[in-house]
Design a protein around this motif. Sequence first.
Motif, PDB file in Angstrom:
ATOM      1  N   GLY A  53      21.333  49.879  78.884  1.00 47.81           N
ATOM      2  CA  GLY A  53      22.051  50.839  79.706  1.00 47.81           C
ATOM      3  C   GLY A  53      23.514  50.537  79.970  1.00 47.81           C
ATOM      4  N   ILE A  54      24.057  49.518  79.286  1.00 45.01           N
ATOM      5  CA  ILE A  54      25.459  49.141  79.518  1.00 45.01           C
ATOM      6  C   ILE A  54      26.292  49.470  78.281  1.00 45.01           C
ATOM      7  N   LEU A  55      27.326  50.286  78.483  1.00 47.48           N
ATOM      8  CA  LEU A  55      28.112  50.774  77.342  1.00 47.48           C
ATOM      9  C   LEU A  55      29.235  49.814  76.975  1.00 47.48           C
ATOM     10  N   LYS A  56      28.850  48.609  76.545  1.00 47.75           N
ATOM     11  CA  LYS A  56      29.833  47.617  76.110  1.00 47.75           C
ATOM     12  C   LYS A  56      29.452  47.125  74.732  1.00 47.75           C
ATOM     13  N   ARG A  57      30.488  46.758  73.946  1.00 44.95           N
ATOM     14  CA  ARG A  57      30.234  46.325  72.563  1.00 44.95           C
ATOM     15  C   ARG A  57      29.785  44.868  72.548  1.00 44.95           C
ATOM     16  N   ILE A  58      28.540  44.671  72.952  1.00 42.90           N
ATOM     17  CA  ILE A  58      27.932  43.335  72.975  1.00 42.90           C
ATOM     18  C   ILE A  58      26.555  43.429  72.330  1.00 42.90           C
ATOM     19  N   VAL A  59      26.287  42.456  71.456  1.00 39.96           N
ATOM     20  CA  VAL A  59      25.001  42.386  70.768  1.00 39.96           C
ATOM     21  C   VAL A  59      24.484  40.957  70.850  1.00 39.96           C
ATOM     22  N   VAL A  60      23.184  40.809  71.037  1.00 39.84           N
ATOM     23  CA  VAL A  60      22.571  39.493  70.868  1.00 39.84           C
ATOM     24  C   VAL A  60      21.577  39.592  69.706  1.00 39.84           C
ATOM     25  N   ILE A  61      21.532  38.514  68.922  1.00 38.81           N
ATOM     26  CA  ILE A  61      20.639  38.471  67.751  1.00 38.81           C
ATOM     27  C   ILE A  61      20.051  37.065  67.670  1.00 38.81           C
ATOM     28  N   ASP A  62      18.782  36.983  67.340  1.00 38.96           N
ATOM     29  CA  ASP A  62      18.189  35.700  66.983  1.00 38.96           C
ATOM     30  C   ASP A  62      17.055  35.975  65.997  1.00 38.96           C
ATOM     31  N   VAL A  63      17.321  35.728  64.723  1.00 38.40           N
ATOM     32  CA  VAL A  63      16.314  36.074  63.712  1.00 38.40           C
ATOM     33  C   VAL A  63      15.312  34.944  63.477  1.00 38.40           C
ATOM     34  N   LEU A  71      27.436  38.331  70.033  1.00 41.13           N
ATOM     35  CA  LEU A  71      28.534  38.937  69.287  1.00 41.13           C
ATOM     36  C   LEU A  71      29.227  39.976  70.162  1.00 41.13           C
ATOM     37  N   ILE A  72      30.479  39.703  70.454  1.00 36.78           N
ATOM     38  CA  ILE A  72      31.275  40.622  71.277  1.00 36.78           C
ATOM     39  C   ILE A  72      32.269  41.347  70.370  1.00 36.78           C
ATOM     40  N   ASN A  73      32.369  42.649  70.527  1.00 36.31           N
ATOM     41  CA  ASN A  73      33.241  43.493  69.692  1.00 36.31           C
ATOM     42  C   ASN A  73      33.049  43.222  68.194  1.00 36.31           C
ATOM     43  N   PRO A  74      31.818  43.152  67.723  1.00 34.86           N
ATOM     44  CA  PRO A  74      31.602  42.825  66.306  1.00 34.86           C
ATOM     45  C   PRO A  74      31.998  43.974  65.392  1.00 34.86           C
ATOM     46  N   ARG A  75      32.463  43.611  64.208  1.00 38.04           N
ATOM     47  CA  ARG A  75      32.904  44.614  63.224  1.00 38.04           C
ATOM     48  C   ARG A  75      32.605  44.085  61.826  1.00 38.04           C
ATOM     49  N   ILE A  76      31.986  44.914  61.007  1.00 34.99           N
ATOM     50  CA  ILE A  76      31.686  44.504  59.631  1.00 34.99           C
ATOM     51  C   ILE A  76      32.952  44.608  58.799  1.00 34.99           C
ATOM     52  N   ILE A  77      33.285  43.525  58.075  1.00 35.98           N
ATOM     53  CA  ILE A  77      34.487  43.552  57.234  1.00 35.98           C
ATOM     54  C   ILE A  77      34.149  43.476  55.752  1.00 35.98           C
ATOM     55  N   GLU A  78      32.891  43.166  55.452  1.00 40.79           N
ATOM     56  CA  GLU A  78      32.491  43.051  54.060  1.00 40.79           C
ATOM     57  C   GLU A  78      30.988  43.275  53.968  1.00 40.79           C
ATOM     58  N   SER A  79      30.553  43.972  52.928  1.00 43.31           N
ATOM     59  CA  SER A  79      29.111  44.093  52.717  1.00 43.31           C
ATOM     60  C   SER A  79      28.840  44.202  51.230  1.00 43.31           C
ATOM     61  N   ASN A  80      27.650  43.781  50.854  1.00 43.06           N
ATOM     62  CA  ASN A  80      27.325  43.697  49.448  1.00 43.06           C
ATOM     63  C   ASN A  80      25.823  43.765  49.220  1.00 43.06           C
ATOM     64  N   GLY A  81      25.447  44.254  48.059  1.00 40.70           N
ATOM     65  CA  GLY A  81      24.041  44.234  47.670  1.00 40.70           C
ATOM     66  C   GLY A  81      23.212  45.234  48.449  1.00 40.70           C
ATOM     67  N   GLU A  82      21.911  45.136  48.297  1.00 39.99           N
ATOM     68  CA  GLU A  82      21.008  46.107  48.894  1.00 39.99           C
ATOM     69  C   GLU A  82      19.657  45.456  49.145  1.00 39.99           C
TER      70      GLU A  82
END
Length: 160
Positions: A53-63, A71-82
């Motif tokens: 419910g919070i509209l901020k660019r914050i993500v947590v990940i643990d795979v 990850l704060i203000n994350p942005r993809i700069i490169e991607s590859n493959g499928e």
Amino acid sequence: MALRQIRVQGDPVLEKVCKEVTEVTPRIKELIDDMLDTMYEANGVGLAANQVGILKRIVVIDVTGEDPMVLINPRIIESNGEQTGNEGCLSVPGKTGVVTRPNYVKIVYKDIEMQDQELAGTELLARAICHELEHLDGHMYTEKVEGDLMNVADLEPVEE
Ligand code: NI
């Protein structure tokens, strides 16, 4: 430990574009701690701030369950493959669907000290990054599902 309520699909907050974080205040630190607690409690591998419910660019990940990433203000700069595989979301409980994602992504983001960082990931980490970053722009994986959205329960083997 404080758990936050996970918003489910249909809640308008999941369709909103989240705002950049300019400063990590004590309140934001608390939000991040709560997001991690909430993600682990729900056995998820990722959670975006608008899912609580919070509209901020914050993500947590643990795979792996042993490597929490904030990850704060994350942005993809490169991607590859499928890669094509099953995906799920804590905001769409009990469901899963097949989604094709890049097999490799590189991102830039800010850490909790607001320092610039870079991270590259493949396979599940790449999938989780793509999934969570889309949340920040108000999108859900269900928009990308190939074929039908399935019930997780239907996929589990039935013991006789
Ligand atoms: Ni999700």
